[in-house]
Design a protein around this motif. Sequence first.
Motif, short mmCIF file in Angstrom:
data_model
loop_
_atom_site.label_atom_id
_atom_site.label_comp_id
_atom_site.label_asym_id
_atom_site.label_seq_id
_atom_site.Cartn_x
_atom_site.Cartn_y
_atom_site.Cartn_z
N LEU A 157 -30.62 -8.91 -14.53
CA LEU A 157 -31.25 -9.76 -15.52
C LEU A 157 -30.99 -9.36 -16.91
N ALA A 158 -31.03 -8.11 -17.20
CA ALA A 158 -30.97 -7.30 -18.37
C ALA A 158 -29.84 -8.00 -19.43
N THR A 159 -28.85 -8.18 -18.84
CA THR A 159 -27.48 -8.68 -19.56
C THR A 159 -27.31 -10.33 -19.39
N TRP A 160 -28.32 -11.09 -18.92
CA TRP A 160 -28.20 -12.45 -18.78
C TRP A 160 -29.05 -13.02 -19.76
N ASP A 161 -28.54 -14.38 -20.06
CA ASP A 161 -29.37 -15.07 -21.02
C ASP A 161 -29.17 -16.63 -20.72
N ALA A 162 -30.16 -17.15 -20.44
CA ALA A 162 -30.29 -18.63 -19.97
C ALA A 162 -29.67 -19.54 -20.69
N TYR A 163 -29.93 -19.28 -22.12
CA TYR A 163 -29.45 -20.17 -23.21
C TYR A 163 -27.93 -19.79 -23.73
N ALA A 164 -27.18 -18.90 -23.17
CA ALA A 164 -25.90 -18.61 -23.63
C ALA A 164 -25.04 -19.80 -23.65
N HIS A 165 -24.41 -20.17 -24.78
CA HIS A 165 -23.53 -21.26 -24.81
C HIS A 165 -23.99 -22.70 -24.84
N ALA A 166 -25.26 -22.54 -25.12
CA ALA A 166 -26.20 -24.02 -25.18
C ALA A 166 -25.68 -24.98 -26.13
N GLU A 167 -25.19 -24.28 -27.20
CA GLU A 167 -24.58 -25.09 -28.42
C GLU A 167 -23.35 -25.72 -27.94
N THR A 168 -22.71 -25.61 -26.87
CA THR A 168 -21.32 -26.06 -26.62
C THR A 168 -21.53 -26.95 -25.12
N PHE A 169 -22.34 -26.40 -24.16
CA PHE A 169 -22.40 -27.08 -23.02
C PHE A 169 -23.50 -27.93 -22.60
N LEU A 170 -24.93 -27.57 -23.14
CA LEU A 170 -25.84 -28.26 -22.83
C LEU A 170 -25.69 -29.67 -23.59
N THR A 171 -25.05 -30.61 -23.12
CA THR A 171 -24.87 -31.75 -23.80
C THR A 171 -25.87 -32.94 -23.01
N GLN A 172 -26.44 -32.93 -21.78
CA GLN A 172 -27.26 -33.93 -21.36
C GLN A 172 -28.37 -34.18 -22.00
N PRO A 173 -29.12 -35.28 -21.81
CA PRO A 173 -30.44 -35.56 -22.49
C PRO A 173 -31.36 -34.42 -22.12
N LEU A 174 -32.16 -34.04 -23.22
CA LEU A 174 -33.08 -32.58 -23.03
C LEU A 174 -34.47 -33.09 -23.65
N LEU A 175 -35.59 -33.08 -22.60
CA LEU A 175 -36.84 -32.95 -23.09
C LEU A 175 -37.38 -31.41 -23.08
N VAL A 176 -38.20 -30.94 -24.15
CA VAL A 176 -38.65 -29.71 -23.94
C VAL A 176 -40.02 -30.00 -24.19
N VAL A 177 -40.93 -29.46 -23.31
CA VAL A 177 -42.57 -29.72 -23.42
C VAL A 177 -42.99 -28.14 -23.44
N VAL A 178 -43.63 -27.86 -24.52
CA VAL A 178 -44.43 -26.62 -24.56
C VAL A 178 -45.96 -26.71 -25.24
N GLY A 179 -46.62 -25.76 -24.89
CA GLY A 179 -48.14 -25.75 -25.68
C GLY A 179 -47.90 -24.81 -26.73
N ASP A 180 -48.62 -25.05 -27.80
CA ASP A 180 -48.61 -24.25 -29.13
C ASP A 180 -49.16 -22.93 -29.14
N LYS A 181 -49.86 -22.74 -28.06
CA LYS A 181 -50.56 -21.39 -28.25
C LYS A 181 -49.64 -20.34 -27.36
N PRO A 182 -49.17 -19.30 -28.41
CA PRO A 182 -48.30 -18.19 -28.01
C PRO A 182 -48.85 -17.33 -27.17
N GLY A 183 -47.94 -16.68 -26.09
CA GLY A 183 -48.21 -15.54 -25.40
C GLY A 183 -47.20 -14.65 -25.06
N ALA A 184 -47.41 -13.77 -24.16
CA ALA A 184 -46.51 -12.71 -23.91
C ALA A 184 -45.17 -13.37 -23.05
N PHE A 185 -45.20 -14.60 -22.35
CA PHE A 185 -44.08 -15.01 -21.74
C PHE A 185 -43.37 -16.12 -22.80
#
Length: 313
Positions: free
Chosen positions: A232-260
């Motif tokens: 996990l130390a060298t992995w990143d879920a978002y690597a190359h998202a600027e190129t390959f994440l082309t499908q429709p995307l919905l991001v749902v978040v709460g606005d109260k920040p925490g450790a995660f």
Amino acid sequence: MSDSNFTVTAVKIPAVAWDLAANVYFPEGLDTTEKHPVVISAHPTGSVKEQTAGNIYAAGLAKQGMVAITFDASFQGESGGEPRLTEDPSFRTSDFSYVIDYLVAQPWADEEKIGVLAICGGAGYAVAATMIDRRIKALTTVAGSNVGRLMREGFSGYDPIGMLEAVAAQRTAEARGGKQQINDLLPPSVDVAKDNGLTDVDVLEATEYYKTDRGAHENGCTSFNFARQGVLATWDAYAHAETFLTQPLLVVVGDKPGAFASYRLGMELYGRAASKDKELKVLEGVTHYELYDQPEATGEALKAAIAFFHKYL
């Protein structure tokens, strides 16, 4: 298992060298001789298919007439794989493709209308899977996180090199017959967390969710096999998202920040994704774990996700 609005069918899905355990949520009265859109609901890190991915999101989708499927990640829950409690991003990512392999062989699944809804760490793996497997046509992340990023930050005490040195020593010890080291990611109770000076909202609410009747499940285990977490130390879920994440995307978040860091990481994902069709839903005053099971927050997330999937699937 059944509900007045849906039924649940347990299935086994062949993976690389073992089976994945999965539950399919069918809306009541669904005609299984016809093809329907299907949403894969993916569980958080340290969770299992029966928890928020199943009893909240898959159930919520099915109540609104959508077929949903949840699965236990490889090495976890009722799925196969050894050693247990391995958290490996390569396997976690490829699990999605095995689930899709199962779906495209079913008479009730429309192979052109497969979506993913994923929560917390599962969302990071879903992002990586969506970039690889073009059979995923639309993606929703809920309180999405990026376990690789967190491993380089708080999960390793901001010392990933030191963590990797310790992992290497542990693997050597196990290769010589030593015992496995299984680390619980959370304190045993909220009181213990507070007694140890922990005040972060995500840690406290995670402990309340997973360590009490609120969200605990007999198959759940908020633990990592330490000797296997180095990848996990060298992995990143978002690597190359600027190129390959082309499908429709919905991001749902709460606005109260925490450790995660789901607010920060959700904003980053929304900004970086190459998709021309992307939506951001920010829920004011909502925490990461309220999006696991609290009716108002999850209701808003499901409302947005259902509208999104109806639009793109």
